[in-house]
Design a protein around this motif. Structure first.
Motif, PDB file in Angstrom:
ATOM      1  N   VAL A 164      11.681  52.912  21.946  1.00  0.00           N
ATOM      2  CA  VAL A 164      13.112  52.200  21.431  1.00  0.00           C
ATOM      3  C   VAL A 164      13.039  51.393  20.439  1.00  0.00           C
ATOM      4  N   ARG A 165      13.822  51.059  19.655  1.00  0.00           N
ATOM      5  CA  ARG A 165      13.892  49.746  18.755  1.00  0.00           C
ATOM      6  C   ARG A 165      14.937  48.727  19.283  1.00  0.00           C
ATOM      7  N   VAL A 166      14.518  47.639  19.369  1.00  0.00           N
ATOM      8  CA  VAL A 166      15.330  46.430  19.885  1.00  0.00           C
ATOM      9  C   VAL A 166      15.794  45.686  18.883  1.00  0.00           C
ATOM     10  N   ILE A 167      17.329  45.661  18.907  1.00  0.00           N
ATOM     11  CA  ILE A 167      18.194  44.554  17.981  1.00  0.00           C
ATOM     12  C   ILE A 167      18.519  43.841  18.913  1.00  0.00           C
ATOM     13  N   CYS A 168      18.660  42.576  18.705  1.00  0.00           N
ATOM     14  CA  CYS A 168      19.536  41.301  19.419  1.00  0.00           C
ATOM     15  C   CYS A 168      20.502  40.586  18.690  1.00  0.00           C
ATOM     16  N   ALA A 169      21.401  40.007  19.301  1.00  0.00           N
ATOM     17  CA  ALA A 169      22.250  39.306  18.729  1.00  0.00           C
ATOM     18  C   ALA A 169      22.412  37.997  19.640  1.00  0.00           C
ATOM     19  N   THR A 170      22.854  36.919  19.124  1.00  0.00           N
ATOM     20  CA  THR A 170      23.177  35.652  19.610  1.00  0.00           C
ATOM     21  C   THR A 170      23.941  34.826  18.593  1.00  0.00           C
ATOM     22  N   HIS A 171      24.682  33.791  19.572  1.00  0.00           N
ATOM     23  CA  HIS A 171      25.505  32.897  18.551  1.00  0.00           C
ATOM     24  C   HIS A 171      24.579  31.582  18.749  1.00  0.00           C
ATOM     25  N   ARG A 172      23.822  31.228  19.497  1.00  0.00           N
ATOM     26  CA  ARG A 172      23.055  29.918  19.668  1.00  0.00           C
ATOM     27  C   ARG A 172      21.790  30.100  18.438  1.00  0.00           C
ATOM     28  N   ASP A 173      21.390  28.973  18.241  1.00  0.00           N
ATOM     29  CA  ASP A 173      20.058  28.798  17.545  1.00  0.00           C
ATOM     30  C   ASP A 173      19.124  28.823  18.438  1.00  0.00           C
ATOM     31  N   LEU A 174      18.421  30.047  18.173  1.00  0.00           N
ATOM     32  CA  LEU A 174      17.355  30.201  19.255  1.00  0.00           C
ATOM     33  C   LEU A 174      16.020  29.358  18.971  1.00  0.00           C
ATOM     34  N   ARG A 175      15.928  29.001  17.647  1.00  0.00           N
ATOM     35  CA  ARG A 175      14.705  28.236  17.632  1.00  0.00           C
ATOM     36  C   ARG A 175      14.939  26.608  18.190  1.00  0.00           C
ATOM     37  N   LYS A 176      15.916  26.418  18.203  1.00  0.00           N
ATOM     38  CA  LYS A 176      16.226  24.840  18.902  1.00  0.00           C
ATOM     39  C   LYS A 176      15.897  25.229  20.393  1.00  0.00           C
ATOM     40  N   MET A 177      16.423  26.139  20.940  1.00  0.00           N
ATOM     41  CA  MET A 177      16.226  26.558  22.197  1.00  0.00           C
ATOM     42  C   MET A 177      14.550  26.665  22.569  1.00  0.00           C
TER      43      MET A 177
END
Length: 348
Positions: A164-177
């Protein structure tokens, strides 16, 4: 449960989408001519033909799932399914069961075997919506599957390969997390091969009326009625409003306006109260520049923004990360503003 049965259930949710992306992306409601949005479409088109993981970032309501579907339908996996997963619902035992499946008797209520989303998406794409909401203690399980390409159903000792290919989404700042210890660094780098940042609608002023007309056309097609048009007052109001709910709010607003309007021209009385009664600080500045006592003109907000960005880039010697810190914005937002206003800077 057989693989084909699960896949048929998933594919029924995609019945309204074409097998391959058309030349126009309007069937995905990815409508817009603004430079900021065209940049998004260009990036999505490039990564569509690749196999790498993608993270789509942006505020709620900006259309992250639509972009994920566009990427999927431009890929070699277009004839297979895209399985959307709401990560806000995945906690504890449910996380492994829904993502990786379970066997009969694995837990109370497990009356039959279940494939899980990853095996159901075999040959296609798994879309992890709001991936930042996966609890830290469960992120290692997802990382293992991504690294090894195998899943082990809950309650089973047998592993199954997955493609499978994985595509993600988020409204948060992952780098900061990651910096705050709330998201695994190794998982972040595994997922964040390419990032696509969706601008909020307030940064796409040129697209608002275009989108509004698109949503009205959908309503007229739904009811098989003559198209309705926006009055000049409505055009001015929606062009000035800040749209905190982004494209989703605009779609809702146009549906309401279409339903409530009894004439072919939609007037102000059909708009929601929050738009009709917007305070000045909630509206975009559209008036001519004011004049100070010394006769100099007040800069518009955009002029002030461009000036501040240029000053920060000079102060940081062209280092965007440092310039973003000076301006107190995230780097991806600084990049978007530089592209939006065509600011020529020597970037390190």
């Amino acid at each position: 449960m057989k693989v084909t049965q699960v896949k048929n259930k998933v594919m029924s949710a995609e019945a309204s989408f074409p097998a391959s992306i058309p030349s126009s992306v309007k069937s995905f409601e990815l409508v817009g001519d603004s430079p900021a949005f065209k940049c998004v479409l260009d990036t999505a088109s490039v990564v569509g033909s690749r196999e790498c993981p993608v993270i789509i970032t942006g505020e709620t309501g900006t259309g992250k799932e639509m972009v994920a579907r566009m990427i999927h339908h431009q890929s070699s996996r277009a004839k297979s399914v895209l399985v959307p997963v709401d990560c806000t619902t995945l906690t504890g035992q449910l996380f492994e069961s829904q993502l990786f499946g379970h066997v009969k008797g694995a837990f109370t209520g497990a009356h039959s075997d279940s494939l899980g989303f990853f095996r159901a998406a075999e040959g296609g794409t798994v879309f992890l919506d709001e991936v930042a909401e996966i609890p830290l203690e469960l992120q290692s399980k997802l990382l293992r599957v991504l690294q090894e390409g195998i899943v082990t159903p809950l309650g089973s000792t047998k592993s199954y390969p997955v493609n499978v290919r994985v595509i993600c989404a988020t409204h948060r700042d992952l780098r900061k997390m990651v910096d705050d210890g709330k998201f695994r660094q190794d998982l972040y780098y595994r997922l964040n091969v390419v990032s696509v940042d969706l601008p909020p609608l307030r940064d796409r002023a040129a697209d608002v009326v275009l989108l509004a007309k698109h949503f009205l056309a959908k309503q007229s097609n739904l009811y098989d009625e003559s198209p309705k048009v926006l009055s000049p007052e409505v055009v001015k109001a929606i062009s000035s409003y800040n749209w905190p709910g982004n494209v989703r709010e605009l779609a809702n607003c146009m549906e309401r306006a279409y339903v409530l309007s009894t004439t072919e021209e939609i007037g102000m009385d059909s708009l929601p109260d929050e738009i009709r009664n917007s305070r000045p600080d909630e509206m975009r500045y559209t008036h001519p520049a004011a004049v100070l006592n010394d006769g100099s003109a007040v800069m518009t907000l955009e002029e002030a923004m461009v000036s501040a960005i240029k000053a920060a880039m000079v102060e940081s010697n062209g280092v965007k990360t440092l310039a973003a810190e000076i301006l107190d914005v995230e780097r991806h937002r600084l990049n978007r503003l530089i592209n939006k206003y065509n600011i020529e800077v020597a970037c390190a």
